[in-house]
Motif scaffolding. Sequence first.
Motif, PDB file in Angstrom:
ATOM      1  N   PRO A  90       8.258   2.592   4.751  1.00  0.00           N
ATOM      2  CA  PRO A  90       6.861   2.308   5.128  1.00  0.00           C
ATOM      3  C   PRO A  90       6.722   1.868   6.583  1.00  0.00           C
ATOM      4  CG  PRO A  90       7.753   0.450   3.925  1.00  0.00           C
ATOM      5  CD  PRO A  90       8.847   1.494   3.964  1.00  0.00           C
ATOM      6  N   TYR A  91       7.025   2.762   7.505  1.00  0.00           N
ATOM      7  CA  TYR A  91       7.034   2.409   8.933  1.00  0.00           C
ATOM      8  C   TYR A  91       5.729   1.763   9.416  1.00  0.00           C
ATOM      9  CZ  TYR A  91      10.820   5.821   8.491  1.00  0.00           C
ATOM     10  OH  TYR A  91      11.925   6.507   8.063  1.00  0.00           O
ATOM     11  N   PRO A  92       4.535   2.291   9.057  1.00  0.00           N
ATOM     12  CA  PRO A  92       3.308   1.667   9.580  1.00  0.00           C
ATOM     13  C   PRO A  92       3.133   0.221   9.132  1.00  0.00           C
ATOM     14  CG  PRO A  92       2.856   3.860   8.704  1.00  0.00           C
ATOM     15  CD  PRO A  92       4.236   3.502   8.272  1.00  0.00           C
ATOM     16  N   TYR A  93       3.625  -0.110   7.948  1.00  0.00           N
ATOM     17  CA  TYR A  93       3.534  -1.484   7.457  1.00  0.00           C
ATOM     18  C   TYR A  93       4.555  -2.370   8.173  1.00  0.00           C
ATOM     19  CZ  TYR A  93       0.823   0.630   3.679  1.00  0.00           C
ATOM     20  OH  TYR A  93      -0.127   1.323   2.970  1.00  0.00           O
ATOM     21  N   LEU A  94       5.773  -1.863   8.309  1.00  0.00           N
ATOM     22  CA  LEU A  94       6.823  -2.633   8.975  1.00  0.00           C
ATOM     23  C   LEU A  94       6.492  -2.859  10.449  1.00  0.00           C
ATOM     24  CD1 LEU A  94       9.920  -0.921   7.329  1.00  0.00           C
ATOM     25  CD2 LEU A  94       8.925  -3.142   6.755  1.00  0.00           C
ATOM     26  N   ALA A  95       5.702  -1.947  11.023  1.00  0.00           N
ATOM     27  CA  ALA A  95       5.303  -2.098  12.429  1.00  0.00           C
ATOM     28  C   ALA A  95       4.427  -3.322  12.641  1.00  0.00           C
ATOM     29  CB  ALA A  95       4.571  -0.842  12.900  1.00  0.00           C
TER      30      ALA A  95
ATOM     31  N   ILE B 207      13.113   0.949  12.460  1.00  0.00           N
ATOM     32  CA  ILE B 207      12.408   0.226  11.399  1.00  0.00           C
ATOM     33  C   ILE B 207      10.895   0.348  11.538  1.00  0.00           C
ATOM     34  CG2 ILE B 207      11.899  -2.088  10.501  1.00  0.00           C
ATOM     35  CD1 ILE B 207      14.808  -2.839  11.177  1.00  0.00           C
ATOM     36  N   THR B 208      10.379   0.198  12.732  1.00  0.00           N
ATOM     37  CA  THR B 208       8.928   0.095  12.920  1.00  0.00           C
ATOM     38  C   THR B 208       8.255   1.398  13.336  1.00  0.00           C
ATOM     39  OG1 THR B 208       9.162  -0.607  15.228  1.00  0.00           O
ATOM     40  CG2 THR B 208       9.153  -2.337  13.551  1.00  0.00           C
ATOM     41  N   GLN B 209       9.035   2.333  13.886  1.00  0.00           N
ATOM     42  CA  GLN B 209       8.446   3.588  14.362  1.00  0.00           C
ATOM     43  C   GLN B 209       8.995   4.817  13.653  1.00  0.00           C
ATOM     44  OE1 GLN B 209       8.704   3.794  18.719  1.00  0.00           O
ATOM     45  NE2 GLN B 209       8.819   1.564  18.777  1.00  0.00           N
ATOM     46  N   GLY B 210      10.105   4.661  12.945  1.00  0.00           N
ATOM     47  CA  GLY B 210      10.707   5.811  12.275  1.00  0.00           C
ATOM     48  C   GLY B 210      11.278   6.814  13.256  1.00  0.00           C
ATOM     49  N   VAL B 211      11.808   6.326  14.372  1.00  0.00           N
ATOM     50  CA  VAL B 211      12.351   7.203  15.408  1.00  0.00           C
ATOM     51  C   VAL B 211      13.802   6.824  15.682  1.00  0.00           C
ATOM     52  CG1 VAL B 211      12.160   7.981  17.801  1.00  0.00           C
ATOM     53  CG2 VAL B 211      10.093   7.513  16.472  1.00  0.00           C
ATOM     54  N   ARG B 212      14.694   7.803  15.593  1.00  0.00           N
ATOM     55  CA  ARG B 212      16.105   7.572  15.891  1.00  0.00           C
ATOM     56  C   ARG B 212      16.312   7.513  17.405  1.00  0.00           C
ATOM     57  NH1 ARG B 212      16.036  11.619  11.962  1.00  0.00           N
ATOM     58  NH2 ARG B 212      16.841  10.975   9.913  1.00  0.00           N
ATOM     59  N   PRO B 213      17.463   6.984  17.840  1.00  0.00           N
ATOM     60  CA  PRO B 213      17.729   6.916  19.277  1.00  0.00           C
ATOM     61  C   PRO B 213      17.670   8.265  19.987  1.00  0.00           C
ATOM     62  CG  PRO B 213      19.241   5.485  18.106  1.00  0.00           C
ATOM     63  CD  PRO B 213      18.493   6.256  17.054  1.00  0.00           C
ATOM     64  N   ASP B 214      17.959   9.372  19.260  1.00  0.00           N
ATOM     65  CA  ASP B 214      17.902  10.690  19.895  1.00  0.00           C
ATOM     66  C   ASP B 214      16.485  11.261  19.917  1.00  0.00           C
ATOM     67  OD1 ASP B 214      17.419  11.493  17.285  1.00  0.00           O
ATOM     68  OD2 ASP B 214      19.264  12.662  17.069  1.00  0.00           O
ATOM     69  N   GLY B 215      15.506  10.477  19.419  1.00  0.00           N
ATOM     70  CA  GLY B 215      14.107  10.906  19.442  1.00  0.00           C
ATOM     71  C   GLY B 215      13.658  11.635  18.189  1.00  0.00           C
ATOM     72  N   SER B 216      14.567  11.921  17.273  1.00  0.00           N
ATOM     73  CA  SER B 216      14.187  12.637  16.054  1.00  0.00           C
ATOM     74  C   SER B 216      13.467  11.703  15.089  1.00  0.00           C
ATOM     75  CB  SER B 216      15.415  13.246  15.375  1.00  0.00           C
ATOM     76  OG  SER B 216      16.338  12.241  15.001  1.00  0.00           O
ATOM     77  N   ALA B 217      12.572  12.294  14.317  1.00  0.00           N
ATOM     78  CA  ALA B 217      11.763  11.505  13.383  1.00  0.00           C
ATOM     79  C   ALA B 217      12.496  11.282  12.076  1.00  0.00           C
ATOM     80  CB  ALA B 217      10.444  12.212  13.118  1.00  0.00           C
ATOM     81  N   MET B 218      12.361  10.081  11.554  1.00  0.00           N
ATOM     82  CA  MET B 218      12.904   9.765  10.246  1.00  0.00           C
ATOM     83  C   MET B 218      11.858  10.077   9.179  1.00  0.00           C
ATOM     84  SD  MET B 218      14.679   6.191  11.443  1.00  0.00           S
ATOM     85  CE  MET B 218      15.448   5.795   9.884  1.00  0.00           C
ATOM     86  N   LEU B 219      12.308  10.176   7.926  1.00  0.00           N
ATOM     87  CA  LEU B 219      11.432  10.621   6.849  1.00  0.00           C
ATOM     88  C   LEU B 219      10.886   9.454   6.035  1.00  0.00           C
ATOM     89  CD1 LEU B 219      13.559  13.617   5.469  1.00  0.00           C
ATOM     90  CD2 LEU B 219      11.546  13.743   6.956  1.00  0.00           C
TER      91      LEU B 219
ATOM     92  N   GLY C 264       0.798  -1.222   0.000  1.00  0.00           N
ATOM     93  CA  GLY C 264       0.000   0.000   0.000  1.00  0.00           C
ATOM     94  C   GLY C 264       0.830   1.272   0.000  1.00  0.00           C
ATOM     95  N   ASN C 265       2.104   1.170   0.342  1.00  0.00           N
ATOM     96  CA  ASN C 265       2.958   2.354   0.334  1.00  0.00           C
ATOM     97  C   ASN C 265       3.039   2.957  -1.065  1.00  0.00           C
ATOM     98  OD1 ASN C 265       4.547   3.995   2.121  1.00  0.00           O
ATOM     99  ND2 ASN C 265       6.390   3.273   1.082  1.00  0.00           N
ATOM    100  N   CYS C 266       2.911   2.104  -2.089  1.00  0.00           N
ATOM    101  CA  CYS C 266       2.905   2.578  -3.473  1.00  0.00           C
ATOM    102  C   CYS C 266       1.517   2.471  -4.112  1.00  0.00           C
ATOM    103  CB  CYS C 266       3.898   1.779  -4.322  1.00  0.00           C
ATOM    104  SG  CYS C 266       5.636   2.104  -3.953  1.00  0.00           S
ATOM    105  N   HIS C 267       0.805   1.388  -3.826  1.00  0.00           N
ATOM    106  CA  HIS C 267      -0.421   1.103  -4.566  1.00  0.00           C
ATOM    107  C   HIS C 267      -1.676   1.718  -3.949  1.00  0.00           C
ATOM    108  CE1 HIS C 267       1.137  -1.650  -7.657  1.00  0.00           C
ATOM    109  NE2 HIS C 267       2.011  -2.037  -6.738  1.00  0.00           N
ATOM    110  N   THR C 268      -1.576   2.315  -2.771  1.00  0.00           N
ATOM    111  CA  THR C 268      -2.709   3.050  -2.205  1.00  0.00           C
ATOM    112  C   THR C 268      -2.465   4.532  -2.410  1.00  0.00           C
ATOM    113  OG1 THR C 268      -3.170   1.350  -0.541  1.00  0.00           O
ATOM    114  CG2 THR C 268      -4.009   3.563  -0.096  1.00  0.00           C
ATOM    115  N   PRO C 269      -3.362   5.242  -3.112  1.00  0.00           N
ATOM    116  CA  PRO C 269      -3.126   6.660  -3.367  1.00  0.00           C
ATOM    117  C   PRO C 269      -3.103   7.469  -2.075  1.00  0.00           C
ATOM    118  CG  PRO C 269      -5.339   6.026  -4.062  1.00  0.00           C
ATOM    119  CD  PRO C 269      -4.619   4.759  -3.698  1.00  0.00           C
ATOM    120  N   GLN C 270      -2.315   8.507  -2.098  1.00  0.00           N
ATOM    121  CA  GLN C 270      -2.160   9.364  -0.931  1.00  0.00           C
ATOM    122  C   GLN C 270      -3.160  10.508  -0.971  1.00  0.00           C
ATOM    123  OE1 GLN C 270       0.239   9.051   1.688  1.00  0.00           O
ATOM    124  NE2 GLN C 270       0.530   7.021   0.788  1.00  0.00           N
ATOM    125  N   GLY C 271      -3.809  10.760   0.158  1.00  0.00           N
ATOM    126  CA  GLY C 271      -4.663  11.923   0.316  1.00  0.00           C
ATOM    127  C   GLY C 271      -3.962  12.959   1.167  1.00  0.00           C
TER     128      GLY C 271
END
Length: 281
Positions: A252-257, A236-248, A39-46
Amino acid sequence: MIRTMLLCAASAWSLATVAGAETPVERGEYLVRGPMGCGNCHTPQGPGGPDMAKELAGGQLLIDDPMMKAYSANITPAGAVGQWSDAELARAIREGLRPDGSLIGPPMPFSLYKDLSDTDLAAIVAFLRTLPPIENDAPKSVYNIPLPPAYGPPVTHVADIPRGPTAEYGRYMAGPIAHCLECHTTFGPQGPMYDGHLGQGGFTFPGPWGVSVAPNITNGPDGLADYSDTEIAAMITQGVRPDGSAMLPPMPYPYLAKMTPDDLAALIAYLRTIPALPDVN
């Protein structure tokens, strides 16, 4: 340990299998809506993220550059795949060939999908057949580069890899399932350079988020060597680095979670085996 830490986060799929044997459709749903991240590619983004009313109905612009303008296809039964046999759909997924012999272009990771096991491929097809048909006019992709006649010889059989929290199964997870190795391997003129640059990163992904760069995931000082398993799991699953910063995105973090604890542990075990390489200069 990771398995203990993530036990509470086991997906609904995992819980369903406790009551009985896993069916092909259940396995396919887990893969498609979980670590494969289709779905990261095949579900259109709103405006607020994926438009789940059009789940897997395609139409998302994936690449727009001088080489191609690539859109995702509708893979619900309302798309062209609804007219294909199971064998034809399986061949399209694993080999990139449509029933008419034409080639499906990038960015589908066929160099990795060719190693999908027969069992998992059949499960994916079985689940896709259960999706509600969603009409969606997905534009056709346009390629300004020549496509090869095929991505390799026909694939006749791929055996199952024994499941478990092992590096062997983790390689399968990082390859044809989650296709981590496609994005995180340095790109050359013909695509990812798996020989000599496996996991070295450096590929850029422009998008609404700005520009993200695939990081080095080798087991060296420029990669993952200094991170704990728990920190890697969070990235991998949350997109959060050890320092708490968000990854971009587009990771597909929600799928990997939705990965099971064993699958995540296997993936990390495999990442620990990738030979160290320096960051791409």
